[in-house]
Design an enzyme around this catalytic site. Structure first.
Site, PDB file in Angstrom:
ATOM      1  NE  ARG A  99      98.367 -38.278  49.428  1.00  0.00           N
ATOM      2  CZ  ARG A  99      97.478 -37.902  48.508  1.00  0.00           C
ATOM      3  NH1 ARG A  99      96.338 -37.345  48.875  1.00  0.00           N
ATOM      4  NH2 ARG A  99      97.720 -38.097  47.229  1.00  0.00           N
ATOM      5  CG  ASP A 149     100.400 -40.248  47.919  1.00  0.00           C
ATOM      6  OD1 ASP A 149     101.025 -39.583  48.768  1.00  0.00           O
ATOM      7  OD2 ASP A 149     100.125 -39.817  46.783  1.00  0.00           O
TER       8      ASP A 149
HETATM    9  N1  ARG Z   1     105.967 -37.527  44.710  1.00  0.00           N
HETATM   10  C1  ARG Z   1     105.185 -36.733  45.581  1.00  0.00           C
HETATM   11  C2  ARG Z   1     105.118 -37.348  46.944  1.00  0.00           C
HETATM   12  O1  ARG Z   1     105.377 -38.505  47.069  1.00  0.00           O
HETATM   13  C3  ARG Z   1     103.834 -36.407  45.030  1.00  0.00           C
HETATM   14  C4  ARG Z   1     102.852 -37.518  44.906  1.00  0.00           C
HETATM   15  C5  ARG Z   1     101.634 -37.006  44.251  1.00  0.00           C
HETATM   16  N2  ARG Z   1     100.604 -37.977  44.126  1.00  0.00           N
HETATM   17  C6  ARG Z   1      99.825 -38.042  43.077  1.00  0.00           C
HETATM   18  N3  ARG Z   1      98.917 -38.975  43.110  1.00  0.00           N
HETATM   19  N4  ARG Z   1      99.945 -37.279  42.043  1.00  0.00           N
HETATM   20  O2  ARG Z   1     104.829 -36.677  47.904  1.00  0.00           O
END
Ligand code: ARG
Length: 391
Positions: free
Chosen positions: A93, A122
């Site tokens: 990210r 995210d």
């Molecule tokens: N739970 C994981 C993290 O916070 C993965 C997030 C994945 N995002 C998605 N939009 N599928 O790093």
């Protein structure tokens, strides 16, 4: 009309965001897809989606080498694993956010937008970087309008937004791992259907015979696999293939998210598991007991910072310095055995090994065993005195 730059994957959330930004926010949209090693078709799909959506301009930025060399390499040296999850989405990210900022500057945009919902991590990760590293306004349409996934699909249909058929799960992929969320997986009582896995063979269908893999490290970074020197990006691709076909790298966990929610998360991280396990096997050979203890402590903290959107926290940089210094001796070769989902070290070798084969041997006569008696007498002295008193 003011311009907004949208971090764009071509998935449901970001596709819907394009129209929302135009219609609800009255902005001209520029999209950016950062290639961090998601499947090539996904990058293509994002380009096509941008075209079909008639965005003003679409950028595809190749971030793969930078991702491997400046982010994943740090993750390997630090053994960055959060609650059993080798940080794949989380560690990508910051790079995606940085690239989006670069485009926003170039385009003289007034704001940056992302498609994150208000439930996940995210949103924190994108916004922490954008706030720390730029002065752009931030727009998060899905969160601001409190949209559910079903509402997004309805909106897409109503606005004739082209959607690819497989919208059941929310999937995030990059070279370091694949995360699968949503739909029936949300209930931890449900077993994950086999169809969700794409990078890893089910142990039942994995290679019939165990496979040995030789990983060579130079200052904590894998530089060769099975005797072939290659750039980290290529090496990770090979590691994903080998571990994946042996059924290694499936993780099904209950994760503690930043806002406090527990969530059921599924990951496919074959290469990450192979390389981190090999790295740890080598560290066991070359680092002292105290270094290993401290490295483990740093590792937990490091992973927590990266997971929690604090890539730009100075402590992460401080730890990188300490870790790099420690990793100078993490050089050598490890042989790992992979078999139907299991992975164990078979052999380790290093010029910096602290393992002394002569002293440890039962055949050693040179070191007089009797000399240890004095040490034993004083070992646990205070406990000894305490228990005497007790008696
Ligand atoms: N739970 C994981 C993290 O916070 C993965 C997030 C994945 N995002 C998605 N939009 N599928 O790093």
């Amino acid at each position: 009309m003011d311009k907004v730059v949208l971090a764009f994957s071509g998935g449901l959330d970001t596709t819907v965001c394009v129209r929302l930004l135009e219609e609800n926010y009255n902005l001209e949209v520029v999209t950016v897809c950062v290639d961090v090693g998601q499947p090539k078709e996904e990058v293509k799909k994002a380009e096509e989606a941008a075209k079909q959506l008639n965005v003003k301009k679409h950028y595809t930025i190749d971030g793969k080498d930078e991702f491997a060399n400046d982010y994943i390499s740090k993750g390997i040296k630090a053994n960055a694993v959060y609650e059993g999850y080798p940080l794949s989405t989380a560690i990508a990210r910051p790079l995606i956010a940085m690239k989006t900022i670069e485009i926003a500057e170039k385009e003289e945009a007034s704001a940056i937008a992302h498609g994150c919902t208000g439930k996940g991590n995210d949103q924190f990760r994108f916004e922490a970087v954008i706030r720390s590293m730029s002065d752009f306004d931030i727009i998060a349409p899905i969160r601001e309008l409190n949209l559910t996934r079903t509402e997004e699909i309805d909106y897409a249909k109503k606005h004739k937004i082209p959607l690819s058929p497989d919208k059941m799960y929310s999937i995030d992929e990059n070279i370091w791992g694949r995360s699968i969320e949503g739909s029936i997986l949300e209930d931890p009582a449900n077993e994950p259907p086999e169809e969700i896995y794409q990078w890893t063979a089910s142990p039942r269908n994995a290679n019939e015979n165990p496979e040995k893999v030789v990983v060579e490290f130079e200052e904590g970074i894998p530089v060769a696999i099975n005797g072939k020197l290659m750039p980290l990006l290529d090496l990770i691709t090979v590691a994903n293939e080998i571990a994946g076909k042996n059924g290694v790298g499936r993780i099904d966990t209950i994760e503690n998210r930043m806002i406090g929610l527990k969530s059921r998360e599924i990951y496919e991280v074959p290469g990450a598991i192979l390389l981190i396990k090999a790295h740890q096997a080598l560290e066991e050979l070359v680092l002292t007991k105290d270094e290993l203890l401290f490295a483990e402590f740093m590792s937990t903290k490091y992973a927590d910072l990266v997971y929690s959107a604090l890539w730009h926290e100075p402590l992460r940089e401080d730890m990188d310095q300490a870790i790099d210094y420690m990793q100078r001796r993490v050089c050598g070769k490890v042989v790992m055995k992979l078999f139907k989902g299991s992975i164990i070290p078979l052999s380790r070798k290093s010029n910096y090994s602290l393992h002394d084969i002569e002293q440890i041997s039962f055949e050693d006569k040179e070191n007089d065993q009797k000399e240890v008696e004095g040490m034993i007498k004083y070992h646990g002295l205070q406990a000894n005195i305490y228990q005497k008193l007790n008696r």
